[in-house]
Design a protein around this motif. Structure first.
Motif, PDB file in Angstrom:
ATOM      1  N   UNK A 169      41.365 -63.551  41.337  1.00 19.63           N
ATOM      2  CA  UNK A 169      41.878 -64.660  42.147  1.00 19.63           C
ATOM      3  C   UNK A 169      42.899 -65.480  41.349  1.00 19.63           C
ATOM      4  N   UNK A 170      42.720 -65.525  40.041  1.00 19.18           N
ATOM      5  CA  UNK A 170      43.714 -66.199  39.196  1.00 19.18           C
ATOM      6  C   UNK A 170      45.030 -65.422  39.148  1.00 19.18           C
ATOM      7  N   UNK A 171      44.942 -64.094  39.199  1.00 16.11           N
ATOM      8  CA  UNK A 171      46.142 -63.254  39.049  1.00 16.11           C
ATOM      9  C   UNK A 171      46.881 -63.015  40.363  1.00 16.11           C
ATOM     10  N   UNK A 172      46.193 -63.187  41.493  1.00 15.88           N
ATOM     11  CA  UNK A 172      46.848 -62.896  42.773  1.00 15.88           C
ATOM     12  C   UNK A 172      47.571 -64.143  43.297  1.00 15.88           C
ATOM     13  N   UNK A 173      48.468 -63.950  44.280  1.00 14.74           N
ATOM     14  CA  UNK A 173      48.989 -65.125  44.995  1.00 14.74           C
ATOM     15  C   UNK A 173      48.727 -65.047  46.501  1.00 14.74           C
ATOM     16  N   UNK A 174      48.174 -63.898  46.957  1.00 15.98           N
ATOM     17  CA  UNK A 174      47.638 -63.807  48.325  1.00 15.98           C
ATOM     18  C   UNK A 174      46.218 -63.267  48.213  1.00 15.98           C
ATOM     19  N   UNK A 175      45.286 -63.962  48.808  1.00 14.14           N
ATOM     20  CA  UNK A 175      43.892 -63.512  48.827  1.00 14.14           C
ATOM     21  C   UNK A 175      43.539 -63.095  50.246  1.00 14.14           C
ATOM     22  N   UNK A 176      42.976 -61.883  50.376  1.00 15.34           N
ATOM     23  CA  UNK A 176      42.481 -61.456  51.694  1.00 15.34           C
ATOM     24  C   UNK A 176      40.979 -61.260  51.594  1.00 15.34           C
ATOM     25  N   UNK A 177      40.268 -61.859  52.543  1.00 12.56           N
ATOM     26  CA  UNK A 177      38.810 -61.886  52.477  1.00 12.56           C
ATOM     27  C   UNK A 177      38.267 -61.884  53.903  1.00 12.56           C
ATOM     28  N   UNK A 178      37.073 -61.309  54.101  1.00  5.84           N
ATOM     29  CA  UNK A 178      36.470 -61.436  55.431  1.00  5.84           C
ATOM     30  C   UNK A 178      35.359 -62.481  55.401  1.00  5.84           C
ATOM     31  N   UNK A 179      34.852 -62.807  56.571  1.00 11.41           N
ATOM     32  CA  UNK A 179      33.894 -63.920  56.664  1.00 11.41           C
ATOM     33  C   UNK A 179      32.619 -63.656  55.866  1.00 11.41           C
ATOM     34  N   UNK A 180      32.144 -62.398  55.851  1.00 11.02           N
ATOM     35  CA  UNK A 180      30.922 -62.084  55.090  1.00 11.02           C
ATOM     36  C   UNK A 180      31.176 -62.220  53.588  1.00 11.02           C
ATOM     37  N   UNK A 181      32.337 -61.732  53.152  1.00  9.29           N
ATOM     38  CA  UNK A 181      32.682 -61.833  51.730  1.00  9.29           C
ATOM     39  C   UNK A 181      32.834 -63.286  51.312  1.00  9.29           C
ATOM     40  N   UNK A 182      33.372 -64.104  52.210  1.00  7.61           N
ATOM     41  CA  UNK A 182      33.558 -65.524  51.902  1.00  7.61           C
ATOM     42  C   UNK A 182      32.213 -66.216  51.682  1.00  7.61           C
ATOM     43  N   UNK A 183      31.222 -65.828  52.477  1.00  6.04           N
ATOM     44  CA  UNK A 183      29.867 -66.392  52.307  1.00  6.04           C
ATOM     45  C   UNK A 183      29.308 -65.986  50.940  1.00  6.04           C
TER      46      UNK A 183
END
Length: 296
Positions: A169-183
């Motif tokens: 997350x430090x190295x990226x500038x776009x993060x893609x995540x789904x709702x389950x992963x976010x939890x």
């Protein structure tokens, strides 16, 4: 423009499905859809010196998919995939395979220096060799406006650690995540029981992201950019299977952004493409012209 390539980096494998084997792995799915929109894509991975590896290379050639894939002394990756009654896949991912051992080569460094956007996940970082290769590639890429490092989290079977996620997350500038992963991530990072949108705003600010894409299955998807949020409802379609739909979403979104479309335009295209992919079997259907033509 020198920075011309869009790279999908990580696992190349066979999904062993109930009806037979299909080529799989997010990087190939991503790169394939990028190429359908007329951008110059590359798959970066590794295969074994075996029949399954040779078949992957043949398959990519057939699809005119350009790649930088090394042959290494490990078996080609396989995943046992079983679909539940809603067509949602569950995975059993073999370990100690070729894509766990992607070498960092001078050719790969050369590619990194000409890469405009790369998509990488957490699964291919489960082993130290591929993790170091991915990190070195990200570090060798040019920085600046119009350069994108997309971290498509893709949590699978506990093949991830807080440290790996944090570093990515430090190295990226776009993060893609789904709702389950976010939890899952919110639990790991100790964010209190706040709603999903607030969690996204926290991550966007904390990691200084250009964009955060949140997909919520049938409940729509969001794209957060500093100060703005785009929401698009998920279309109701006749689902054949959902394999690769998320990768087609990411690829369509990135293609649109690279071709100068606004975030809402890119978001709408991504939703429509992934909806179409859900109506087809497998992760790499040919997209109809009416979708491809939206990028002109």
């Amino acid at each position: 423009m020198n920075n011309t390539f869009v790279v999908g980096m990580g696992e190349a494998l066979w999904d062993m499905l109930p009806e037979g084997k299909k080529i799989g792995g997010a990087p190939a799915n991503f790169a394939y859809h990028i190429s359908q929109f007329g951008l110059d894509s590359r798959v970066v991975s590794a295969v074994g010196d075996d029949e399954l590896g040779a078949e992957i290379m043949d398959n990519f050639r057939e699809k005119k998919l350009n790649c930088m894939i090394e042959t290494v002394p490990y078996p080609t990756g396989t995943v046992l995939v079983q679909l539940d009654r809603n067509g949602v896949p569950c995975y059993d991912i073999r370990e100690g395979v070729a894509w766990d051992n992607i070498p960092y080569t001078p050719a790969l460094e050369g590619l990194a220096r000409q890469t405009r956007a790369v998509c990488f996940g957490s699964l291919a970082q489960r082993s130290v060799v591929s993790r170091e290769t991915i990190n070195r590639f990200l570090d060798a890429m040019p920085d600046g406006e119009g350069q994108y490092k997309i971290f498509d989290i893709n949590l699978r079977q506990g093949f991830y650690t807080k440290e790996i996620l944090c570093n990515s997350m430090c190295k990226c500038n776009i993060l893609k995540i789904n709702d389950e992963e976010l939890v899952t991530i919110s639990r790991m990072f100790g964010y209190p029981g706040i709603d999903l949108q607030d969690k996204c705003w926290i991550l966007l600010a904390k990691y200084n992201l250009k964009m955060l894409i949140l997909t919520c299955g049938v409940n729509g998807s969001y794209v957060f950019t500093p100060g703005n949020v785009s929401f698009v409802e998920t279309p109701k379609v006749e689902v054949a299977d959902t394999v690769g739909a998320g990768d087609s979403f990411t690829a369509s979104f990135v293609s649109a952004i690279l071709k100068g479309k606004s975030v809402p335009e890119a978001h709408k295209l991504a939703v429509d493409v992934s909806g179409f992919v859900c109506t087809q079997n497998g992760a790499m259907p040919v997209l109809p012209d009416y979708l491809k033509e939206r990028l002109g």
